[in-house]
Design a protein around this motif. Sequence first.
Motif, PDB file in Angstrom:
ATOM      1  N   LYS A  42       0.848  -1.195   0.000  1.00  0.00           N
ATOM      2  CA  LYS A  42       0.000   0.000   0.000  1.00  0.00           C
ATOM      3  C   LYS A  42       0.880   1.240   0.000  1.00  0.00           C
ATOM      4  N   PRO A  43       1.155   1.798  -1.172  1.00  0.00           N
ATOM      5  CA  PRO A  43       2.023   2.978  -1.264  1.00  0.00           C
ATOM      6  C   PRO A  43       1.527   4.118  -0.374  1.00  0.00           C
ATOM      7  N   GLY A  44       2.464   4.779   0.280  1.00  0.00           N
ATOM      8  CA  GLY A  44       2.138   5.909   1.133  1.00  0.00           C
ATOM      9  C   GLY A  44       1.775   5.519   2.556  1.00  0.00           C
ATOM     10  N   MET A  45       1.715   4.234   2.831  1.00  0.00           N
ATOM     11  CA  MET A  45       1.395   3.764   4.179  1.00  0.00           C
ATOM     12  C   MET A  45       2.684   3.371   4.895  1.00  0.00           C
ATOM     13  N   TRP A  46       2.710   3.584   6.224  1.00  0.00           N
ATOM     14  CA  TRP A  46       3.904   3.359   7.038  1.00  0.00           C
ATOM     15  C   TRP A  46       3.598   2.451   8.216  1.00  0.00           C
ATOM     16  N   LYS A  47       4.619   1.711   8.646  1.00  0.00           N
ATOM     17  CA  LYS A  47       4.463   0.798   9.778  1.00  0.00           C
ATOM     18  C   LYS A  47       5.805   0.603  10.472  1.00  0.00           C
ATOM     19  N   LEU A  48       5.767  -0.111  11.587  1.00  0.00           N
ATOM     20  CA  LEU A  48       6.977  -0.492  12.299  1.00  0.00           C
ATOM     21  C   LEU A  48       7.492  -1.814  11.739  1.00  0.00           C
ATOM     22  N   TRP A 119      12.533   8.585   9.189  1.00  0.00           N
ATOM     23  CA  TRP A 119      12.410   8.988  10.594  1.00  0.00           C
ATOM     24  C   TRP A 119      11.257   9.979  10.730  1.00  0.00           C
ATOM     25  N   PHE A 120      10.449   9.771  11.776  1.00  0.00           N
ATOM     26  CA  PHE A 120       9.321  10.658  12.070  1.00  0.00           C
ATOM     27  C   PHE A 120       9.359  11.053  13.545  1.00  0.00           C
ATOM     28  N   ARG A 121       8.913  12.282  13.832  1.00  0.00           N
ATOM     29  CA  ARG A 121       8.678  12.647  15.233  1.00  0.00           C
ATOM     30  C   ARG A 121       7.650  11.667  15.784  1.00  0.00           C
ATOM     31  N   ILE A 122       7.735  11.350  17.052  1.00  0.00           N
ATOM     32  CA  ILE A 122       6.876  10.300  17.604  1.00  0.00           C
ATOM     33  C   ILE A 122       5.393  10.610  17.411  1.00  0.00           C
ATOM     34  N   GLU A 123       5.019  11.872  17.552  1.00  0.00           N
ATOM     35  CA  GLU A 123       3.619  12.241  17.374  1.00  0.00           C
ATOM     36  C   GLU A 123       3.148  11.947  15.948  1.00  0.00           C
ATOM     37  N   GLU A 124       4.014  12.263  14.983  1.00  0.00           N
ATOM     38  CA  GLU A 124       3.690  12.015  13.583  1.00  0.00           C
ATOM     39  C   GLU A 124       3.688  10.512  13.275  1.00  0.00           C
ATOM     40  N   ILE A 126       2.810   8.148  15.279  1.00  0.00           N
ATOM     41  CA  ILE A 126       1.539   7.607  15.775  1.00  0.00           C
ATOM     42  C   ILE A 126       0.438   7.831  14.741  1.00  0.00           C
ATOM     43  N   GLU A 127       0.402   9.020  14.155  1.00  0.00           N
ATOM     44  CA  GLU A 127      -0.602   9.318  13.129  1.00  0.00           C
ATOM     45  C   GLU A 127      -0.415   8.433  11.896  1.00  0.00           C
ATOM     46  N   LYS A 128       0.833   8.240  11.481  1.00  0.00           N
ATOM     47  CA  LYS A 128       1.125   7.445  10.284  1.00  0.00           C
ATOM     48  C   LYS A 128       0.716   5.982  10.462  1.00  0.00           C
ATOM     49  N   GLN A 136      -0.516  -0.721  16.109  1.00  0.00           N
ATOM     50  CA  GLN A 136       0.858  -0.303  16.391  1.00  0.00           C
ATOM     51  C   GLN A 136       0.921   1.017  17.155  1.00  0.00           C
ATOM     52  N   ARG A 137      -0.173   1.768  17.168  1.00  0.00           N
ATOM     53  CA  ARG A 137      -0.234   2.967  18.032  1.00  0.00           C
ATOM     54  C   ARG A 137       0.039   2.589  19.473  1.00  0.00           C
ATOM     55  N   ASN A 138      -0.495   1.434  19.893  1.00  0.00           N
ATOM     56  CA  ASN A 138      -0.323   0.985  21.272  1.00  0.00           C
ATOM     57  C   ASN A 138       1.156   0.780  21.600  1.00  0.00           C
ATOM     58  N   TYR A 139       1.927   0.280  20.637  1.00  0.00           N
ATOM     59  CA  TYR A 139       3.361   0.079  20.864  1.00  0.00           C
ATOM     60  C   TYR A 139       4.017   1.431  21.162  1.00  0.00           C
TER      61      TYR A 139
END
Length: 153
Positions: A42-48, A119-124, A126-128, A136-139
């Motif tokens: 899924k292009p444009g989607m991010w995960k851990l 790399w993303f700021r942690i707040e960003e 979470i949104e991604k 993964q927000r819970n992590y």
Amino acid sequence: MVKDKSKVIRTYDSEGFKLRASCICVRSEEALEVLLISSTGKPGMWKLPGGGLEPGEESRAAASREVLEEAGVVGILGRSLGVFENPEQKERTEVYVMIVTQELDEWEESIDRNRKRQWFRIEEAIEKVALYKPLQRNYLQELCPSKIMQTLA
């Protein structure tokens, strides 16, 4: 060469949950930034980064292996944030914190699957992840709950 996941033997616990390991990759203990990887489907989607344990593999080893394969980073594996359950997928994922010490220019999935990392700021972050992998927000919230609560207040 793309890894043929159809031949990968999965590891399950006694309750039939697939065992997985994941890392929240940070630059330092302050955890101001988190490394995310792009979805290959899924292009444009991010995960851990993370994946299944191989037979006989410890979760710490799996977490380090998955981060190297998917994100092309090496680091110091730190504390476990716990085991997170996904009842819908019938998965249990142990999540670790890793302080990144090296970023490879090319890695397995950057070549085989056109995987990106950023790399993303942690707040960003979470949104991604909420857009693609909401659990993964819970992590990330477990990583530094007080910081998250201040940000969302």
